[in-house]
Design an enzyme around this catalytic site. Structure first.
Site, PDB file in Angstrom:
ATOM      1  N   ASP A 143       0.603  -1.316   0.069  1.00 21.13           N
ATOM      2  CA  ASP A 143      -0.053   0.121  -0.010  1.00 21.13           C
ATOM      3  C   ASP A 143       0.779   1.191   0.128  1.00 21.13           C
ATOM      4  OD1 ASP A 143      -2.391   1.359  -0.132  1.00 21.13           O
ATOM      5  OD2 ASP A 143      -2.813   1.531   2.105  1.00 21.13           O
ATOM      6  N   CYS A 200     -26.899  -9.287  -2.840  1.00 18.40           N
ATOM      7  CA  CYS A 200     -26.892  -8.422  -1.633  1.00 18.40           C
ATOM      8  C   CYS A 200     -26.244  -7.160  -1.762  1.00 18.40           C
ATOM      9  CB  CYS A 200     -25.788  -9.614  -0.806  1.00 18.40           C
ATOM     10  SG  CYS A 200     -25.326  -8.798   0.889  1.00 18.40           S
ATOM     11  N   CYS A 203     -23.502  -3.927   2.190  1.00 18.28           N
ATOM     12  CA  CYS A 203     -22.408  -3.071   2.518  1.00 18.28           C
ATOM     13  C   CYS A 203     -22.713  -1.640   2.143  1.00 18.28           C
ATOM     14  CB  CYS A 203     -21.229  -3.384   1.909  1.00 18.28           C
ATOM     15  SG  CYS A 203     -21.306  -3.694   0.006  1.00 18.28           S
ATOM     16  N   CYS A 253     -19.187  -0.461   6.262  1.00 16.12           N
ATOM     17  CA  CYS A 253     -19.471  -1.268   4.950  1.00 16.12           C
ATOM     18  C   CYS A 253     -19.043  -2.490   5.096  1.00 16.12           C
ATOM     19  CB  CYS A 253     -18.943  -0.648   3.715  1.00 16.12           C
ATOM     20  SG  CYS A 253     -17.330  -0.330   3.622  1.00 16.12           S
ATOM     21  N   CYS A 257     -20.906  -6.909   5.953  1.00 16.54           N
ATOM     22  CA  CYS A 257     -20.696  -8.085   4.904  1.00 16.54           C
ATOM     23  C   CYS A 257     -20.938  -9.464   5.493  1.00 16.54           C
ATOM     24  CB  CYS A 257     -19.277  -8.093   4.103  1.00 16.54           C
ATOM     25  SG  CYS A 257     -18.786  -9.277   3.164  1.00 16.54           S
TER      26      CYS A 257
END
Length: 388
Positions: A143, A200, A203, A253, A257
């Site tokens: 990252d 779904c 989220c 979010c 899940c």
């Protein structure tokens, strides 16, 4: 020729098995492999994202678009990508902290030692072992470089990008740190993962600020993680009440899940959260000066945003708390050296004091205020009180 091919295949298999075994031995929970040709050109997706302005003030996303769009744009010689993941799932639903407005909600990932340091150390150790065995060049990323970890992880089979744009794993839900080791070695790729979100939208519906204009698309400008971390200026006034007591990031979010039910139990998680960062008192955080902030968050990713942005977040949470007792803790920040902090303090006081007390305070504090941004905060706060 057949013998040479067979020998090369055995070497690829041996190196592939070695990389996977070493990754698990070094503390990663998952390891999968992919190759550049299995990864689509992501530049059109990035260009559309930036074109919509969804990246907000993150100019680096536009500046690194070409290199970020495909692994070979970053390193043309790469032949294989070893993708690793580490579980950081919480031992309880972090959303329950919303019921304690006097405490600050810190994103689960930031309650540990900085994951960049943890992952980078393990990846470097893995890369050292692998390079010695393979005789190939390696580069590791966590990252901190223009690498699209989530699409690469999906291509490798670690999971799929859910409608919240984060990686979802069938075995770990939405709670995974990702890292990668690029190498010039030829390895055997794993099969990619397919999308299991179905119909779904848990989220999407969980987002407090409606940051998803559509499934699989996020507008960072409305995302609480962006607003409290990447955003260097004032938080937009219309979004402040929606932030609640979230002072660094947001997990709503992720926590919503349904695949999280398959995540490892807390006892199996390698990374343990700091107890003092699970639900800190806002009053205690408001008392931190710069030195205390740096000392308290010395090994935490929170330190990277600096004391001023952090206090902006804490003052916003205090203003949302409905606890008039916090006004006394916010009051000193009206004279802070940082305009960002002074402006946030003015907004918080407007939420915690009655109209008369706030009007008197505004008259006193604006007499010598020179910063236009702070003066605007006072004017807007007075106007909002007049409307209420």
């Amino acid at each position: 020729m057949a013998a040479e091919t067979a020998r090369a295949d055995r070497q690829r298999l041996a190196l592939t098995q070695f990389a996977t075994a070493e990754a698990l031995a070094h503390g990663f929970d998952l390891c999968r492999i992919t190759t550049p040709e299995r990864i689509p050109d992501l530049r059109p997706v990035l260009q559309a994202f930036v074109g919509e302005g969804y990246h907000g003030s993150m100019a680096w996303m536009e500046e690194t678009l070409e290199r970020r769009g495909h692994p070979t744009g970053l390193w043309p010689e790469v032949r294989s990508l070893v993708m690793v993941a580490m579980n950081y799932g919480p031992d309880e639903d972090p959303r329950t902290l919303r019921e304690e407005p006097g405490r600050g909600a810190i994103s689960v990932y930031a309650r540990h030692r900085d994951y960049h340091d943890v992952m980078k150390g393990k990846l470097k150790a893995l890369a050292t072992r692998f390079a010695a065995r393979a005789g190939s060049d390696v580069k590791v990323f966590v990252d901190t470089a223009p690498v699209m970890e989530k699409p690469l992880a999906a291509a490798a089979g670690l999971g799929w990008q859910g409608k919240h744009t984060n990686l979802v794993s069938r075995s770990h839900g939405s709670w995974l740190f990702l890292g990668s080791m690029f190498t010039t070695a030829e390895l055997i790729p794993d099969a990619g993962e397919v999308d299991h979100c179905g119909s779904c939208r848990a989220c999407l519906d969980a987002c407090p600020t409606n940051a998803f204009p559509a499934p699989y698309r996020i507008d960072a400008r409305r995302c609480i993680s962006y607003l409290t971390i990447e955003n260097k200026g004032p938080i937009p006034a219309d979004l402040r009440p929606l932030i609640g007591n979230r002072i660094y990031g947001c997990d709503d979010c992720l926590a919503a899940c349904p695949w999280n039910k398959f995540a490892q139990s807390a006892a199996e998680i390698r990374l343990k959260a700091r107890a003092d960062l699970k639900a800190p008192e806002l009053a205690d955080l408001l008392a931190l000066d710069d030195a205390a902030f740096r000392a308290h968050f010395s090994a935490s990713p929170i330190k990277r945003i600096g004391r001023d942005r952090f206090l902006r977040n804490v003052l916003t949470a205090a203003g949302n708390s409905g606890d008039g007792d916090l006004a006394g803790h916010c009051r000193p920040h009206l004279s802070d050296t940082s305009p960002l902090v002074r402006g946030a303090a003015a907004w918080a006081m407007a939420r915690l004091l009655d109209a008369g007390a706030f009007a008197a305070l505004a008259k006193q504090m604006t007499a010598d205020e020179q910063d236009e941004m702070v003066l605007t905060e006072w004017r807007d706060a007075l106007a909002s009180q007049g409307e209420s």
